[in-house]
Design an enzyme around this catalytic site. Structure first.
Site, PDB file in Angstrom:
ATOM      1  N   ARG A  46     -10.467-115.869  81.950  1.00  0.00           N
ATOM      2  CA  ARG A  46     -10.100-116.824  83.008  1.00  0.00           C
ATOM      3  C   ARG A  46     -10.682-118.177  82.652  1.00  0.00           C
ATOM      4  O   ARG A  46     -11.820-118.486  82.942  1.00  0.00           O
ATOM      5  CB  ARG A  46     -10.618-116.337  84.361  1.00  0.00           C
ATOM      6  CG  ARG A  46      -9.863-115.103  84.848  1.00  0.00           C
ATOM      7  CD  ARG A  46     -10.252-114.714  86.253  1.00  0.00           C
ATOM      8  NE  ARG A  46     -11.439-113.896  86.256  1.00  0.00           N
ATOM      9  CZ  ARG A  46     -11.453-112.557  86.324  1.00  0.00           C
ATOM     10  NH1 ARG A  46     -10.311-111.891  86.397  1.00  0.00           N
ATOM     11  NH2 ARG A  46     -12.579-111.897  86.330  1.00  0.00           N
TER      12      ARG A  46
ATOM     13  N   ASP B 100     -21.729-120.389  85.585  1.00  0.00           N
ATOM     14  CA  ASP B 100     -20.903-121.322  84.812  1.00  0.00           C
ATOM     15  C   ASP B 100     -21.165-122.785  85.174  1.00  0.00           C
ATOM     16  O   ASP B 100     -21.582-123.091  86.281  1.00  0.00           O
ATOM     17  CB  ASP B 100     -19.409-121.023  85.047  1.00  0.00           C
ATOM     18  CG  ASP B 100     -19.021-119.637  84.562  1.00  0.00           C
ATOM     19  OD1 ASP B 100     -19.805-119.042  83.790  1.00  0.00           O
ATOM     20  OD2 ASP B 100     -17.958-119.149  84.966  1.00  0.00           O
TER      21      ASP B 100
ATOM     22  N   GLU C 218     -17.720-124.215  90.995  1.00  0.00           N
ATOM     23  CA  GLU C 218     -17.964-122.903  91.592  1.00  0.00           C
ATOM     24  C   GLU C 218     -19.260-122.302  91.045  1.00  0.00           C
ATOM     25  O   GLU C 218     -20.033-121.696  91.785  1.00  0.00           O
ATOM     26  CB  GLU C 218     -16.792-121.965  91.319  1.00  0.00           C
ATOM     27  CG  GLU C 218     -15.450-122.422  91.911  1.00  0.00           C
ATOM     28  CD  GLU C 218     -15.438-122.508  93.436  1.00  0.00           C
ATOM     29  OE1 GLU C 218     -16.127-121.708  94.099  1.00  0.00           O
ATOM     30  OE2 GLU C 218     -14.744-123.407  93.956  1.00  0.00           O
TER      31      GLU C 218
ATOM     32  N   TYR D  59     -13.876-114.739  77.363  1.00  0.00           N
ATOM     33  CA  TYR D  59     -13.505-114.667  78.771  1.00  0.00           C
ATOM     34  C   TYR D  59     -12.048-115.078  79.020  1.00  0.00           C
ATOM     35  O   TYR D  59     -11.569-116.048  78.442  1.00  0.00           O
ATOM     36  CB  TYR D  59     -14.444-115.559  79.579  1.00  0.00           C
ATOM     37  CG  TYR D  59     -14.411-115.206  81.021  1.00  0.00           C
ATOM     38  CD1 TYR D  59     -14.711-113.925  81.420  1.00  0.00           C
ATOM     39  CD2 TYR D  59     -14.035-116.144  81.974  1.00  0.00           C
ATOM     40  CE1 TYR D  59     -14.654-113.574  82.741  1.00  0.00           C
ATOM     41  CE2 TYR D  59     -13.989-115.805  83.295  1.00  0.00           C
ATOM     42  CZ  TYR D  59     -14.291-114.518  83.677  1.00  0.00           C
ATOM     43  OH  TYR D  59     -14.223-114.168  84.982  1.00  0.00           O
TER      44      TYR D  59
ATOM     45  N   ASP E 121     -19.414-125.229  86.195  1.00  0.00           N
ATOM     46  CA  ASP E 121     -18.384-125.942  86.931  1.00  0.00           C
ATOM     47  C   ASP E 121     -18.753-125.907  88.416  1.00  0.00           C
ATOM     48  O   ASP E 121     -19.811-125.411  88.778  1.00  0.00           O
ATOM     49  CB  ASP E 121     -16.989-125.331  86.682  1.00  0.00           C
ATOM     50  CG  ASP E 121     -16.938-123.855  87.028  1.00  0.00           C
ATOM     51  OD1 ASP E 121     -17.886-123.341  87.626  1.00  0.00           O
ATOM     52  OD2 ASP E 121     -15.934-123.211  86.693  1.00  0.00           O
TER      53      ASP E 121
ATOM     54  N   GLU F 293     -22.688-114.769  85.755  1.00  0.00           N
ATOM     55  CA  GLU F 293     -21.663-114.341  86.707  1.00  0.00           C
ATOM     56  C   GLU F 293     -21.042-112.993  86.357  1.00  0.00           C
ATOM     57  O   GLU F 293     -20.675-112.221  87.230  1.00  0.00           O
ATOM     58  CB  GLU F 293     -20.565-115.408  86.802  1.00  0.00           C
ATOM     59  CG  GLU F 293     -21.049-116.681  87.467  1.00  0.00           C
ATOM     60  CD  GLU F 293     -19.951-117.723  87.575  1.00  0.00           C
ATOM     61  OE1 GLU F 293     -18.808-117.344  87.867  1.00  0.00           O
ATOM     62  OE2 GLU F 293     -20.240-118.918  87.355  1.00  0.00           O
TER      63      GLU F 293
ATOM     64  N   HIS G  21     -15.605-122.462  80.165  1.00  0.00           N
ATOM     65  CA  HIS G  21     -15.613-121.475  79.090  1.00  0.00           C
ATOM     66  C   HIS G  21     -14.896-122.010  77.859  1.00  0.00           C
ATOM     67  O   HIS G  21     -14.353-123.097  77.872  1.00  0.00           O
ATOM     68  CB  HIS G  21     -14.916-120.197  79.550  1.00  0.00           C
ATOM     69  CG  HIS G  21     -15.501-119.623  80.800  1.00  0.00           C
ATOM     70  ND1 HIS G  21     -14.970-119.854  82.039  1.00  0.00           N
ATOM     71  CD2 HIS G  21     -16.581-118.842  80.988  1.00  0.00           C
ATOM     72  CE1 HIS G  21     -15.699-119.235  82.947  1.00  0.00           C
ATOM     73  NE2 HIS G  21     -16.688-118.610  82.335  1.00  0.00           N
TER      74      HIS G  21
END
Length: 782
Positions: A290, A82, A86, A288, A84, A9, A333
Site C-alpha cells: 500500500r 510511517d 497517518e 509493502y 506521513d 505499524e 514507503h
DNA sequence: CAGTGAGCGAGCTTCCGCTTGACTT
C-alpha cells in the site's frame, strides 16, 4: 528486561527490523491505528473547538494491552510508525495511550527497510510533529462530519442505511456521469480508406503492403466518388522518411498501477490483487503493497543493475530515478518491488506467483535501457487527385526494456499493429494496387469504468489513499449504488466499398458494438442519491474538493494555521446546507417520477426509491384505498420505465394451477421471479419469463430442486435422525441439531460412523470454547 | 436468503485510513 522497544505499524515489518537491530531491541507492531473516533456516536464537540472523543476499538484492546506491558519494561520507546500524516498520528496516539514519558520516548522514521536506513534513523531521532498530527485530526474530523451528517439526510430523504462520504460519493458521481455520457453519445461515421499495394520483398518475392489514405471521408457518396477517381490513377512513392524513436519503461508499481496492470494482464479484481500482494508481503517476498511512491531504494537499484547485467549484459542497464506526480501523495514507503531482486521466481501459490512475476518484470524493466525503434513512413502520391496514402512500418532496432515488460492500455485502440518492417522501397517507384477499400467506421463512445480504471481516476483526482481504493469499490457496491455488470452489445451494420479489378462494389457487413464485461454501472439508487447530493451539496461532490482541502491540511502541517480554524470555516459553510436540506418538505420523495394514471381506477402511478429499493406505486398514501406496490425487476430502470411496463408488474403473483393437490403460483421477490408451492420457493432460472411460464415448466423446476436437495445428503443415520453428512459449498460437512461442523481433511466422509461424528463435533466444540469469542455478525432484520 | 413498504412508532443504519486476522457450510 528489554532495553529498547520499537513500535512499527505492520507486524511483518517488525519481524524484519528485529533481525537488523540485535538483542537489545524488541520490535512490536501497532497493527495500524490503535485509537479512533468512537464508532457509533458523532464524537466531535462542535462547540468546543471540534474536540474529538477517541476510543480504543474492541479489536485493538489486546494489542494495546500488550504494548503497555512491554513499554513498561523498556528503558526507551522508539515510535517508528510511517512518516506521513497517518503515521505521525499513530505515533501520537501511542504516546498518549501508553502514557509515555517524554524522556524515554523517541520518534524515528525510515523509508526503506534496510539495516543502514534503520541504524541511521536510530541515530537521528526527533519529536512528534504536532502540526502533522493536527493535520491528521483535521482530516479525520472532517470525514466524520461529512459522513455522519450527510448519511442521515439520505436516510430521511431517500432510503434507510444509505451512506455518503467525501470519497465514496465522488466515486459514485464519476460512474453516474460516465453512464450519462455513454447514453448521450452519438457516434459519427466516416470512411477509412486502405489500399493494398503489390511490391517485392528483399528476395524479390511479391508481397502486399497496406497503406492508409491521409484523410477520412465523410459520406458514402464521397467515398464512392473517391474510389471511382482511383480507377485510372497511377501511384508513385513520393517520399520515404525514416525516423528513429525511443520508448521508455514505466515507473515501478504503486498500489494503483499494480491494481490496474493486474486487472489488464491477469484479470484480477482490485480486491484479489491486494489479497495476493498481502500474502507475498507477509512471506517477505515483496515490499509493502500500500504505497503511492514510485521510488526504489539505492540498494534495490543496485540489485536491479546487477541482475540485468547478469542476465542480459550491461547495455540493457539504465539506472532511473522516478518521481511521483500524483496529487497528494505522501510517499511513506518505497514502490512495490521484490524484496530480493535476484529472485526471478518464488515458491508461492499459483496466483501469487503470477502477481510476483508481474512485479518482478515491472521493477527490472524500470531500470532497463530505452527500446529503440525505427519508424518508416512512405508517402504514396495519387496521380489524379491531391490526396496520398501512407504506409507505416516500425521495427525495433534495440529491444531494451521491451525484452522484459510491456505496459498494457485500457483503450481498445483501432490502430493496427505497426510493428512490422516495410519492404524495400525507393523514391519515385511506381506501385500497382491490388484493391482499395473504404470502410465505414464510427467514433467510439467513452468507455465505462472498470474497478481498476476507477481507481486510476480517483488517484488522478487525489481522492482516496492506497489503503482505501479496494474498500471504497466494495462499499459503493454494498450500498447498491453501483453494480458490476455486463452490457450486451448491439448489432450495427456498416458499409464497405471496394475498388477491385477496375470495379467499385458495395456491401454491408455487421459488427457488434457496445458489448462490455465487468464494468461499473450505476443503479437507480446510485443515480437518485448522486443527483440529490450534487444538487444540495455541490461543494462536497466537487471533483476538486479533496484536492482543495488537502492544501489546507498542508497548511496545518506546516504550522501556518490552526486545525480548528479550518474546521470552523468548513463547518459554518457545510452545516447550514445540511439543515436547509433536512427542512425541505418532501420526505422520501427524492427521485420520484409520475408515470401517469391507472387506466381503470384513475389512480396515480409513480416510481421512486422505497425502503427496499426502486418500486412502482399505484395510488396515494393519503387516499382512502391503500396504495399498492411492486418492485422493479432487473431489466427496468426508474429513468426509462413506462406506464405500461409499470402496470405489467402488478400482474404477479399469478396462479398457474394445482400440483400434488396444492396450488402453484408465480411471484417476484427480492431475488427475482420464483415459483411457489406448498410454502416452498423455487427460483426461476435466467431468461424464463414469469408471465409466460407454464404449469408443466414450473413443476419441472420443483422436481429439479427436490432432486438437488436429495444430493445434498451424503449419509444419514437411522440411530440419530438429527445427524447428517451433507454436501455444501465448501465440500462435505457434518450437520447435527442444525449446527454445522467441519470434517477433518484426512477423513473420507462416506466412511464416517455415528461415533466418529460425535467425536469430531466434541473436538470442535472444545476448540470453539477455548478460542477467543467470535464476533457476531450484525443481526439481520426479518 | 424469499412475497416486505405510507406512518401508534423503538432503535438501527453512516465516514476515511492505518493494519491483519479467523474461518467459512
Amino acid at each position: 528486561m528489554q532495553k529498547n522497544l520499537v513500535i512499527v505499524e505492520s507486524p511483518a515489518k517488525a519481524k524484519t527490523i528485529e533481525k537488523f537491530l540485535g538483542k537489545d531491541f524488541k520490535v512490536l507492531s501497532s497493527y495500524g491505528h490503535i485509537r479512533d473516533l468512537k464508532k457509533k456516536s458523532f464524537s466531535i464537540d462542535i462547540d468546543k473547538d471540534f474536540a474529538p472523543t477517541y476510543e480504543i476499538p474492541a479489536d485493538k484492546k489486546d494489542v494495546v494491552k500488550n504494548l503497555q506491558q512491554e513499554a513498561g519494561k523498556a528503558d526507551m520507546i522508539w515510535l517508528a510508525s510511517d512518516e506521513d500524516r497517518e503515521g505521525e498520528a499513530i505515533a501520537w496516539h501511542l504516546y498518549e495511550v501508553l502514557n509515555l514519558n517524554p524522556e524515554h520516548t523517541k520518534r524515528i522514521v525510515f523509508h526503506e527497510i534496510t539495516k543502514n536506513a534503520i541504524l541511521k534513523a536510530i541515530d537521528n531521532p526527533r519529536e512528534i510533529d504536532m502540526n502533522l498530527v493536527n493535520a491528521q485530526q483535521a482530516r479525520r474530523v472532517l470525514d466524520r462530519i461529512v459522513g455522519f451528517e450527510l448519511s442521515p439526510v439520505l436516510w430521511k430523504k431517500v432510503r434507510p442505511a444509505l451512506s455518503a462520504g467525501r470519497v465514496q460519493s465522488v466515486a459514485v458521481r464519476l460512474i453516474v456521469e460516465r453512464e450519462r455520457e455513454v447514453n448521450a453519445f452519438e457516434s459519427e461515421a466516416s470512411y477509412r480508406v486502405i489500399a493494398i499495394f503489390l511490391v517485392s520483398d528483399k528476395d524479390g518475392k511479391p508481397v502486399e503492403m497496406k497503406a492508409e489514405l491521409n484523410r477520412r471521408i465523410k459520406t458514402k457518396e464521397e467515398a464512392q466518388q473517391f474510389l471511382e477517381s482511383c480507377k485510372n490513377a497511377a501511384y508513385t512513392i513520393d517520399n520515404i522518411a525514416v525516423k528513429p524513436t525511443k520508448k521508455s519503461p514505466a515507473a515501478p508499481f504503486t498500489t494503483s498501477t499494480l491494481q490496474q496492470e493486474a486487472a489488464r494482464k491477469l484479470g484480477f479484481t482490485v480486491a484479489q490483487t491486494m489479497m495476493l500482494a498481502q500474502k507475498l508481503y507477509e512471506a517477505g517476498l515483496i515490499t509493502y503493497m500500500r504505497t503511492d511512491s514510485v521510488n526504489l531504494s539505492e540498494y534495490a537499484i543496485a540489485d536491479c543493475k546487477k541482475t540485468i547485467t547478469g542476465m542480459m549484459g550491461e547495455k540493457y542497464v539504465q539506472v532511473r530515478h522516478f518521481t511521483t506526480k500524483t496529487k497528494g501523495a505522501q510517499e511513506a514507503h518505497e514502490a512495490i518491488r521484490p524484496t530480493y531482486i535476484e529472485n526471478e521466481t518464488v515458491s508461492a501459490g499459483a496466483q501469487e506467483k503470477r502477481l510476483y512475476d508481474l512485479i518482478w518484470k515491472r521493477t527490472i524493466a524500470s531500470q532497463m535501457a530505452d527500446a529503440e525503434l525505427e519508424k518508416t513512413t512512405a508517402t504514396i502520391a495519387i496521380s489524379n487527385n491531391g490526396d496520398y496514402f501512407t504506409a507505416v512500418g516500425e521495427v525495433i532496432t534495440f529491444d531494451g526494456f521491451l525484452r522484459i515488460y510491456k505496459e498494457s492500455y485500457d483503450e481498445d485502440s483501432e490502430q493496427e499493429d505497426e510493428s512490422r518492417l516495410l519492404p524495400p522501397l525507393s523514391k519515385g517507384q511506381q506501385l500497382e494496387t491490388k484493391g482499395i477499400t473504404a470502410t465505414e467506421r464510427f467514433t467510439q463512445r467513452p468507455p465505462r469504468y472498470t474497478e481498476a480504471s476507477l481507481v486510476r481516476k480517483l488517484e488522478e483526482l487525489g481522492i482516496g489513499r492506497p489503503s482505501t481504493y479496494a474498500p471504497t469499490i466494495s462499499t459503493i457496491q454494498q450500498r447498491e449504488y453501483v453494480v458490476k455488470g455486463e452490457k450486451t452489445g448491439e448489432e450495427r451494420p456498416y458499409n464497405v466499398l471496394t475498388l477491385r479489378d477496375g470495379k467499385v462494389s458495395h456491401n454491408v457487413q455487421t459488427e457488434i458494438v457496445g458489448a462490455e464485461k465487468s464494468k461499473l454501472l450505476p443503479t437507480d439508487t446510485g443515480i437518485v442519491v448522486n443527483d440529490f447530493l450534487t444538487e444540495y451539496f455541490p461543494h462536497i461532490l466537487n471533483y476538486n474538493f479533496t484536492a482543495n482541502i488537502e492544501k489546507e491540511f498542508d497548511e496545518i502541517a506546516d504550522g501556518d494555521i490552526q486545525w480548528n480554524t479550518i474546521m470552523q470555516k468548513f463547518y459554518t459553510q457545510f452545516h447550514p446546507a445540511v439543515e436547509a436540506t433536512l427542512a425541505l418538505k418532501s420526505e422520501r420523495k427524492v427521485g420520484e417520477r409520475i408515470l401517469g394514471q391507472h387506466p381503470k381506477t384513475g389512480e396515480t402511478v409513480s416510481v421512486k426509491i422505497g425502503r427496499f429499493g426502486p418500486m412502482v406505486q399505484i395510488g396515494d398514501a393519503d387516499a382512502e384505498e391503500k396504495p399498492r406496490f411492486a418492485r422493479l425487476n432487473k431489466e427496468l430502470s426508474m429513468e426509462t420505465i413506462t406506464l405500461e411496463q409499470a402496470l405489467e408488474l402488478f400482474k404477479l403473483p399469478r396462479t398457474l394451477g394445482d400440483f400434488e393437490d396444492n396450488v402453484v403460483t408465480i411471484g417476484a421477490g427480492r431475488f427475482g421471479p420464483y415459483v411457489r408451492h406448498e410454502d416452498k420457493y423455487y427460483s426461476m432460472p435466467k431468461g424464463v419469463d414469469p408471465m409466460e411460464i407454464t404449469l408443466d415448466e414450473a413443476i419441472a423446476l420443483i422436481l429439479e430442486k427436490r432432486e438437488a436437495e436429495k444430493q445434498k445428503f451424503i449419509k444419514e443415520f437411522a440411530e440419530d435422525p438429527e445427524m447428517f453428512i451433507m454436501n455444501g459449498r465448501y465440500g462435505p460437512y457434518i450437520s447435527y441439531q442444525k449446527k454445522n461442523y467441519k470434517i477433518p481433511q484426512n477423513v473420507v466422509p462416506q466412511d464416517l460412523n455415528l461415533e466418529t461424528c460425535f467425536n469430531i463435533i466434541k473436538l470442535q466444540q472444545e476448540k470453539a470454547e477455548s478460542a477467543p469469542k467470535k464476533r457476531k455478525a450484525p443481526a439481520k432484520k426479518k
